[in-house]
Design a protein around this motif. Structure first.
Motif, short mmCIF file in Angstrom:
data_model
loop_
_atom_site.label_atom_id
_atom_site.label_comp_id
_atom_site.label_asym_id
_atom_site.label_seq_id
_atom_site.Cartn_x
_atom_site.Cartn_y
_atom_site.Cartn_z
N ARG A 156 90.01 54.00 -53.50
CA ARG A 156 90.61 55.32 -53.33
C ARG A 156 90.68 55.72 -51.86
NH1 ARG A 156 88.96 58.86 -58.72
NH2 ARG A 156 89.80 57.32 -60.16
N ASP A 159 93.84 54.11 -50.52
CA ASP A 159 95.09 54.52 -51.14
C ASP A 159 95.87 55.42 -50.19
OD1 ASP A 159 97.15 55.41 -52.71
OD2 ASP A 159 95.90 56.26 -54.29
N VAL A 170 85.41 61.47 -51.49
CA VAL A 170 85.88 60.69 -52.65
C VAL A 170 84.92 60.85 -53.81
CG1 VAL A 170 86.46 58.40 -53.53
CG2 VAL A 170 87.00 58.98 -51.18
N THR A 174 86.00 62.74 -57.25
CA THR A 174 86.02 61.89 -58.45
C THR A 174 85.07 62.44 -59.50
OG1 THR A 174 86.53 59.93 -57.12
CG2 THR A 174 85.69 59.55 -59.34
#
Length: 220
Positions: A156, A159, A170, A174
């Motif tokens: 992620r 990304d 993150v 998440t």
């Protein structure tokens, strides 16, 4: 995997030099962690490139809308637009990820040691192919289960469609949006994908190293 294996065995041989007894589980763990860190320094740009190429889902089937045309094009563009830091995005969680290889090698070595002890054999006795496959599979599944969340966090971060301020951002986002399941998305396909390759790698390595060691002894 192959780079880690070569590095791990070089470090392990260095630590074992002059010792008669087998290395401890902690020494195997540290040796594998060092090998993993060395490997990550070499391979992180490749993982960033792979992730960027895979995540070009907004381009659909139209090649002209793709940001990257291929691996080398991605490497060059990431470097030009984001510098060396762009190629090393996810490096910090990747360092935590060296625990994956460390846990795997530690478990693999410990399983072999305990199995030989159970069978009343010398600690470094060679196993048969089925036994190597079993040891490699169990150690791989154990390592994947213990360290999979870092892979999610790392992917992620890499990304290009989402912007995070860092590792903790993150993790926080998440957890808030997906809960604990968000950190284990795709783990079953991942285990199915990586376990056979791991088993093949270890079986080939053990048999080839055994053959070369025997050949070396015959010529001395």
């Amino acid at each position: 995997m192959q780079i880690s294996l070569v590095s791990y065995n070089a470090i392990k041989a260095y630590r074992k030099e002059g010792k008669l007894e087998s290395l401890s589980a902690t020494e195997h763990l540290v040796s594998a962690a060092e090998a993993g860190a060395m490997t990550l320094c070499i391979t992180n740009p490749i993982w960033v490139t792979k992730t960027r190429l895979v995540l070009q889902y907004n381009a659909g089937v139209d090649p002209s809308k793709r940001q990257y045309r291929g691996m080398f094009d991605a490497l060059i563009k990431i470097y030009k637009m984001e510098g060396i830091r762009g190629l090393y995005k996810g490096f910090v969680p990747g360092l935590f990820g060296t625990s994956h290889g460390a846990l795997q090698f530690m478990a693999y070595e410990d399983l072999k040691l305990r199995y030989n002890k159970y069978r009343n054999r010398v600690a470094d006795a060679k196993l048969n192919t089925v036994e190597y496959i079993a040891m490699a599979a169990v150690s791989k599944i154990f390592a994947v289960s213990a360290t999979y969340p870092y892979q999610v966090v790392r992917a992620r971060l890499q990304d290009q469609h989402n912007t995070y301020s860092g590792v903790f951002d993150v993790i926080r986002r998440t957890w808030r949006k997906e809960g604990i399941h968000g950190f284990y998305k795709g783990i079953i396909p991942n285990v199915i994908r990586v376990t056979p390759a791991c088993c093949i790698t270890f079986v080939v390595y053990e048999n080839v190293s055994g053959f070369l060691l025997g050949f070396r002894k015959e010529n001395h």
